[in-house]
Design a protein around this motif. Structure first.
Motif, short mmCIF file in Angstrom:
data_model
loop_
_atom_site.label_atom_id
_atom_site.label_comp_id
_atom_site.label_asym_id
_atom_site.label_seq_id
_atom_site.Cartn_x
_atom_site.Cartn_y
_atom_site.Cartn_z
N PHE A 29 55.91 -6.25 101.73
CA PHE A 29 55.30 -5.72 100.51
C PHE A 29 53.85 -5.35 100.79
CE2 PHE A 29 54.96 -4.90 96.10
CZ PHE A 29 53.73 -5.38 95.67
N ASP A 30 53.44 -4.16 100.37
CA ASP A 30 52.09 -3.68 100.57
C ASP A 30 51.23 -4.06 99.36
OD1 ASP A 30 50.72 -0.52 101.77
OD2 ASP A 30 49.75 -2.37 101.15
N ALA A 31 50.65 -5.24 99.41
CA ALA A 31 49.86 -5.74 98.28
C ALA A 31 48.65 -4.86 98.00
CB ALA A 31 49.42 -7.18 98.55
N PHE A 34 49.30 -1.78 95.85
CA PHE A 34 49.46 -2.05 94.42
C PHE A 34 48.29 -2.83 93.84
CE2 PHE A 34 53.83 -1.25 95.81
CZ PHE A 34 54.27 -0.38 94.83
N LEU A 36 46.99 -5.70 94.49
CA LEU A 36 47.26 -7.10 94.22
C LEU A 36 46.66 -7.96 95.32
CD1 LEU A 36 51.02 -7.01 93.15
CD2 LEU A 36 49.05 -7.35 91.66
N ALA A 41 50.52 -11.63 95.46
CA ALA A 41 51.73 -10.93 95.90
C ALA A 41 52.71 -11.89 96.55
CB ALA A 41 51.35 -9.82 96.88
N LEU A 44 54.78 -13.75 94.01
CA LEU A 44 55.69 -12.99 93.17
C LEU A 44 57.13 -13.12 93.65
CD1 LEU A 44 53.83 -9.59 92.59
CD2 LEU A 44 54.27 -11.38 90.90
N PRO A 46 60.49 -11.80 94.85
CA PRO A 46 60.78 -10.56 95.58
C PRO A 46 61.35 -9.46 94.70
CG PRO A 46 61.54 -12.46 96.84
CD PRO A 46 61.10 -12.98 95.50
N ARG A 49 58.47 -7.53 93.18
CA ARG A 49 57.86 -6.66 94.17
C ARG A 49 58.70 -5.40 94.38
NH1 ARG A 49 56.97 -11.62 97.49
NH2 ARG A 49 58.55 -10.83 98.93
N LEU A 52 58.38 -2.97 91.47
CA LEU A 52 57.15 -2.19 91.57
C LEU A 52 57.34 -1.01 92.52
CD1 LEU A 52 54.40 -4.98 91.74
CD2 LEU A 52 54.71 -3.30 89.93
N GLU A 53 57.97 -1.26 93.65
CA GLU A 53 58.15 -0.22 94.66
C GLU A 53 59.03 0.93 94.15
OE1 GLU A 53 59.67 -2.57 97.81
OE2 GLU A 53 57.69 -3.11 98.62
#
Length: 223
Positions: A29-31, A34, A36, A41, A44, A46, A49, A52-53
């Motif tokens: 995940f690319d915090a 976003f 975060l 992150a 959170l 999964p 996450r 969001l993506e």
């Protein structure tokens, strides 16, 4: 992709099928993307996450700038109920557009264990929907998001949502897991009636197709 249930949990400890359909890279995940904090992150679920993506992808795919979108979150509703609520909100002028997203992961083996004990999941990990040999469905991980808005302002269109309706079959002597073909038939008829469409004009129906000895006959009787 189809995978070994061992990827999610120790199958020897639970009475569950050995095969699952699994999503890859749940830990990625690319915090920063976003905005975060890394610790936030990491805490959170999964599923959040991933929502969001795919929500971001849905907005971009609709030809819009995600930074110009404002939204709110809702919980405790299935994806179709969310879709119906989104449609009603747009029609009522509550919002101009909506993202409907859903995700399912299989980290907790107890869920699979309970469904298997209720004989809802196929022992051999193969779903045989609408077949005489149907003996349950296969639990799977998946995620998806769609962006819906009024047709006249859409920048890219894949399909038109004409109408959506829901109902509840309430209490039944057989239990809450037993479906009702009467209630299913009622809501299908209501959709056709609301939009003035002759059912004989319909070319394709996407079924629930649980692959269970209870669900399939009920659904086919309703259709």
């Amino acid at each position: 992709m189809v995978g070994d249930a061992q990827e999610r949990y120790n199958v020897e400890e639970f009475d569950v099928p050995s095969r699952l359909a699994v999503l890859q890279n749940l830990d990625k995940f690319d915090a920063d993307f976003f905005t975060l904090h890394a610790k936030q992150a990491g805490a959170l679920d999964p599923r959040i996450r991933m929502i969001l993506e795919v929500s971001y992808e849905a907005i971009v795919d609709a030809g819009l700038n995600p930074s110009e979108i404002h939204g709110s979150n809702a919980a405790c509703s299935s994806s179709f109920v969310a879709l119906q609520q989104a449609l009603l909100s747009i029609r009522a002028g509550i919002c101009d557009a909506a993202i409907v997203a859903s995700v399912n992961t299989l980290h907790d083996p107890m869920g699979s264990h309970c469904f298997h004990q209720l004989k809802m999941t196929s022992p051999d990990g193969k779903c045989k929907s609408f077949d005489a040999s149907a003996d349950g469905y296969v639990r799977a991980e998946a995620l998806a998001a769609i962006y819906i808005c009024k047709k006249q302002v859409a920048k890219r269109t894949y399909g038109t949502l004409v109408h959506a309706a829901i109902n509840s079959d309430g209490y039944k002597e057989q239990g809450i897991t037993f479906t009702s073909e009467i209630c299913q038939e009622k809501v299908i008829r209501r959709v056709y009636s609301d939009i003035g469409l002759d059912p004989l004009e319909v070319d394709y129906i996407e079924a629930h197709g649980t692959g269970t000895k209870v669900g399939d006959p009920q659904e086919m009787t309703a259709v």
